[in-house]
Scaffold this motif. Sequence first.
Motif, PDB file in Angstrom:
ATOM      1  N   HIS A   2       0.835  -1.188   0.000  1.00  0.00           N
ATOM      2  CA  HIS A   2       0.000   0.000   0.000  1.00  0.00           C
ATOM      3  C   HIS A   2       0.869   1.237   0.000  1.00  0.00           C
ATOM      4  CE1 HIS A   2      -3.448  -2.528   0.682  1.00  0.00           C
ATOM      5  NE2 HIS A   2      -2.879  -3.039   1.747  1.00  0.00           N
ATOM      6  N   ALA A   3       0.615   2.136  -0.961  1.00  0.00           N
ATOM      7  CA  ALA A   3       1.382   3.377  -1.025  1.00  0.00           C
ATOM      8  C   ALA A   3       0.772   4.390  -0.074  1.00  0.00           C
ATOM      9  CB  ALA A   3       1.352   3.928  -2.457  1.00  0.00           C
ATOM     10  N   PRO A   4       1.595   5.267   0.526  1.00  0.00           N
ATOM     11  CA  PRO A   4       1.041   6.310   1.384  1.00  0.00           C
ATOM     12  C   PRO A   4       0.185   7.251   0.563  1.00  0.00           C
ATOM     13  CG  PRO A   4       3.368   6.688   0.941  1.00  0.00           C
ATOM     14  CD  PRO A   4       3.058   5.324   0.428  1.00  0.00           C
ATOM     15  N   ARG A   5      -0.801   7.840   1.234  1.00  0.00           N
ATOM     16  CA  ARG A   5      -1.720   8.716   0.514  1.00  0.00           C
ATOM     17  C   ARG A   5      -1.079  10.074   0.269  1.00  0.00           C
ATOM     18  NH1 ARG A   5      -6.658   6.680  -0.116  1.00  0.00           N
ATOM     19  NH2 ARG A   5      -7.239   4.868   1.131  1.00  0.00           N
ATOM     20  N   HIS A   6      -1.134  10.504  -0.965  1.00  0.00           N
ATOM     21  CA  HIS A   6      -0.658  11.814  -1.368  1.00  0.00           C
ATOM     22  C   HIS A   6      -1.721  12.419  -2.278  1.00  0.00           C
ATOM     23  CE1 HIS A   6       3.173  10.089  -0.063  1.00  0.00           C
ATOM     24  NE2 HIS A   6       3.678  11.303  -0.057  1.00  0.00           N
ATOM     25  N   SER A   7      -1.644  13.715  -2.455  1.00  0.00           N
ATOM     26  CA  SER A   7      -2.544  14.373  -3.378  1.00  0.00           C
ATOM     27  C   SER A   7      -2.311  13.863  -4.794  1.00  0.00           C
ATOM     28  CB  SER A   7      -2.285  15.893  -3.336  1.00  0.00           C
ATOM     29  OG  SER A   7      -2.846  16.525  -4.471  1.00  0.00           O
ATOM     30  N   PRO A   8      -3.377  13.525  -5.532  1.00  0.00           N
ATOM     31  CA  PRO A   8      -3.195  13.137  -6.931  1.00  0.00           C
ATOM     32  C   PRO A   8      -2.479  14.213  -7.743  1.00  0.00           C
ATOM     33  CG  PRO A   8      -5.389  12.557  -6.188  1.00  0.00           C
ATOM     34  CD  PRO A   8      -4.772  13.370  -5.086  1.00  0.00           C
ATOM     35  N   LEU A   9      -2.662  15.472  -7.367  1.00  0.00           N
ATOM     36  CA  LEU A   9      -1.970  16.542  -8.076  1.00  0.00           C
ATOM     37  C   LEU A   9      -0.459  16.417  -7.887  1.00  0.00           C
ATOM     38  CD1 LEU A   9      -2.031  19.088  -9.767  1.00  0.00           C
ATOM     39  CD2 LEU A   9      -2.380  20.421  -7.667  1.00  0.00           C
ATOM     40  N   ALA A  10      -0.016  16.029  -6.686  1.00  0.00           N
ATOM     41  CA  ALA A  10       1.413  15.821  -6.459  1.00  0.00           C
ATOM     42  C   ALA A  10       1.930  14.695  -7.350  1.00  0.00           C
ATOM     43  CB  ALA A  10       1.666  15.502  -4.990  1.00  0.00           C
ATOM     44  N   ALA A  11       1.138  13.627  -7.469  1.00  0.00           N
ATOM     45  CA  ALA A  11       1.521  12.523  -8.350  1.00  0.00           C
ATOM     46  C   ALA A  11       1.585  12.991  -9.801  1.00  0.00           C
ATOM     47  CB  ALA A  11       0.528  11.374  -8.207  1.00  0.00           C
ATOM     48  N   PHE A  12       0.658  13.860 -10.181  1.00  0.00           N
ATOM     49  CA  PHE A  12       0.642  14.391 -11.552  1.00  0.00           C
ATOM     50  C   PHE A  12       1.928  15.171 -11.828  1.00  0.00           C
ATOM     51  CE2 PHE A  12      -0.408  17.249 -14.997  1.00  0.00           C
ATOM     52  CZ  PHE A  12      -1.254  16.513 -15.815  1.00  0.00           C
ATOM     53  N   LEU A  13       2.347  15.995 -10.873  1.00  0.00           N
ATOM     54  CA  LEU A  13       3.551  16.810 -11.055  1.00  0.00           C
ATOM     55  C   LEU A  13       4.805  15.944 -11.096  1.00  0.00           C
ATOM     56  CD1 LEU A  13       2.682  19.820  -8.707  1.00  0.00           C
ATOM     57  CD2 LEU A  13       2.580  19.751 -11.215  1.00  0.00           C
ATOM     58  N   VAL A  14       4.880  14.939 -10.228  1.00  0.00           N
ATOM     59  CA  VAL A  14       6.017  14.030 -10.237  1.00  0.00           C
ATOM     60  C   VAL A  14       6.047  13.238 -11.545  1.00  0.00           C
ATOM     61  CG1 VAL A  14       7.025  11.980  -9.153  1.00  0.00           C
ATOM     62  CG2 VAL A  14       6.179  13.861  -7.733  1.00  0.00           C
ATOM     63  N   GLY A  15       4.865  12.803 -11.993  1.00  0.00           N
ATOM     64  CA  GLY A  15       4.794  12.097 -13.271  1.00  0.00           C
ATOM     65  C   GLY A  15       5.247  12.969 -14.430  1.00  0.00           C
ATOM     66  N   THR A  16       4.897  14.250 -14.385  1.00  0.00           N
ATOM     67  CA  THR A  16       5.320  15.180 -15.434  1.00  0.00           C
ATOM     68  C   THR A  16       6.838  15.332 -15.448  1.00  0.00           C
ATOM     69  OG1 THR A  16       3.235  16.399 -15.283  1.00  0.00           O
ATOM     70  CG2 THR A  16       5.086  17.537 -16.320  1.00  0.00           C
ATOM     71  N   ALA A 241      -4.002   5.353 -13.503  1.00  0.00           N
ATOM     72  CA  ALA A 241      -3.392   5.424 -14.829  1.00  0.00           C
ATOM     73  C   ALA A 241      -4.192   6.331 -15.756  1.00  0.00           C
ATOM     74  CB  ALA A 241      -3.286   4.011 -15.422  1.00  0.00           C
ATOM     75  N   SER A 242      -5.521   6.309 -15.630  1.00  0.00           N
ATOM     76  CA  SER A 242      -6.360   7.137 -16.501  1.00  0.00           C
ATOM     77  C   SER A 242      -6.117   8.617 -16.274  1.00  0.00           C
ATOM     78  CB  SER A 242      -7.839   6.805 -16.265  1.00  0.00           C
ATOM     79  OG  SER A 242      -8.175   6.981 -14.896  1.00  0.00           O
ATOM     80  N   TYR A 243      -5.718   8.984 -15.049  1.00  0.00           N
ATOM     81  CA  TYR A 243      -5.442  10.382 -14.717  1.00  0.00           C
ATOM     82  C   TYR A 243      -4.029  10.778 -15.134  1.00  0.00           C
ATOM     83  CZ  TYR A 243      -4.556  14.410 -11.632  1.00  0.00           C
ATOM     84  OH  TYR A 243      -4.211  15.637 -11.114  1.00  0.00           O
ATOM     85  N   LEU A 244      -3.046   9.929 -14.834  1.00  0.00           N
ATOM     86  CA  LEU A 244      -1.653  10.263 -15.115  1.00  0.00           C
ATOM     87  C   LEU A 244      -1.299  10.146 -16.593  1.00  0.00           C
ATOM     88  CD1 LEU A 244       0.151   8.591 -12.094  1.00  0.00           C
ATOM     89  CD2 LEU A 244      -0.291  11.017 -12.462  1.00  0.00           C
ATOM     90  N   SER A 245      -2.114   9.443 -17.369  1.00  0.00           N
ATOM     91  CA  SER A 245      -1.790   9.293 -18.794  1.00  0.00           C
ATOM     92  C   SER A 245      -1.698  10.636 -19.502  1.00  0.00           C
ATOM     93  CB  SER A 245      -2.834   8.404 -19.492  1.00  0.00           C
ATOM     94  OG  SER A 245      -4.121   9.010 -19.450  1.00  0.00           O
ATOM     95  N   ALA A 246      -2.386  11.655 -18.980  1.00  0.00           N
ATOM     96  CA  ALA A 246      -2.333  12.978 -19.609  1.00  0.00           C
ATOM     97  C   ALA A 246      -0.946  13.604 -19.522  1.00  0.00           C
ATOM     98  CB  ALA A 246      -3.368  13.906 -18.966  1.00  0.00           C
ATOM     99  N   THR A 247      -0.124  13.179 -18.553  1.00  0.00           N
ATOM    100  CA  THR A 247       1.227  13.736 -18.443  1.00  0.00           C
ATOM    101  C   THR A 247       2.069  13.390 -19.668  1.00  0.00           C
ATOM    102  OG1 THR A 247       2.118  11.787 -17.281  1.00  0.00           O
ATOM    103  CG2 THR A 247       1.153  13.532 -15.932  1.00  0.00           C
ATOM    104  N   GLU A 248       1.705  12.311 -20.371  1.00  0.00           N
ATOM    105  CA  GLU A 248       2.475  11.905 -21.542  1.00  0.00           C
ATOM    106  C   GLU A 248       2.529  13.012 -22.593  1.00  0.00           C
ATOM    107  OE1 GLU A 248       4.017   8.989 -21.739  1.00  0.00           O
ATOM    108  OE2 GLU A 248       3.204   8.197 -19.859  1.00  0.00           O
ATOM    109  N   TYR A 249       1.483  13.835 -22.660  1.00  0.00           N
ATOM    110  CA  TYR A 249       1.416  14.848 -23.710  1.00  0.00           C
ATOM    111  C   TYR A 249       2.477  15.932 -23.553  1.00  0.00           C
ATOM    112  CZ  TYR A 249      -3.040  12.727 -24.910  1.00  0.00           C
ATOM    113  OH  TYR A 249      -4.015  11.844 -25.279  1.00  0.00           O
TER     114      TYR A 249
END
Length: 300
Positions: A2-16, A241-249
């Motif tokens: 189980h991963a610790p809970r973080h804001s999805p926005l933080a994950a989006f920025l790290v993914g970017t 994955a459906s949310y972070l896939s947008a970082t690919e662009y």
Amino acid sequence: MHAPRHSPLAAFLVGTLGIALFSIMDAVMKGLVLAIGTYATLLWRSFVGVGLAGTLYGTLRSPWPARATMRLHVGRGVLTTLMGLLFFWGLGRVPLAQAIALAFIAPLIALYLASIWLHEKVGPRTVGASLLAFAGVVVIFIGQAQADLGREALLGSLAVLASAVCYAVNIILMRRQSLAAGPVEIAFYQNLTVAAVLLAAFPLVGAAPPPAAQWPWITLAALLSTLSLLLLSWAYARAEASYLSATEYTSFLWAAMFGWTIFGETLSPFTLAGAVLIVIGCVLAARKPEEASPALEASV
């Protein structure tokens, strides 16, 4: 796991950020492919990658992965090998920005694969933002289709499209793998699997050791690939994955810049217009992270 809970926005920025490092690696890899060939580039980079990731993994003293987790490691590693061979072979034959633009079909495929395989909810804003970004890709492709790049470029484009289909599946596997293992473990076993698959083909393909002048670039490519994999693994353990896939662009913006500054590949008005649509789509995708809160209890 189980991963610790973080804001999805933080994950989006790290993914970017992970995608940015991956895009820089693409530019380095294109230069290497043109200099020593696709197979040799991937083979020697994978050896360096095993050393880098293995050093990190060895310090953790982690237990042997569970059988189900190891299947994910090996399966994604084999898929990554095929994906890499197709993509980098094509990358050596088409402009960097065009290759990235063609690869943008992957996140859209991944959106619906995530819905089917991972039972993720695909929010309307995420879908709309991805479609807007894909519209930017279409504009770019229309502009670049007007240029006569020859048969080699056509074959390269088809290879990139085939790689994009593999990458769509890879995005889904990345999500499942990231829920089952830590980033360092993922980086090590992916590099190890890629190296093993490429080495198995060595008797048929062969690859002479690269010139000494290419080793710093091979090492840089391996370092960027490992860092990107660590960041993306962290992000995909904390958002869907459906949310972070947008970082690919965002990778297109890097590809356009490196293609122009390093390889002399010019940008058309179509390319610039498409880039604007891509940026808008990514911004919209990041505005409503609550639509894509991570399903941390997803089965592996």
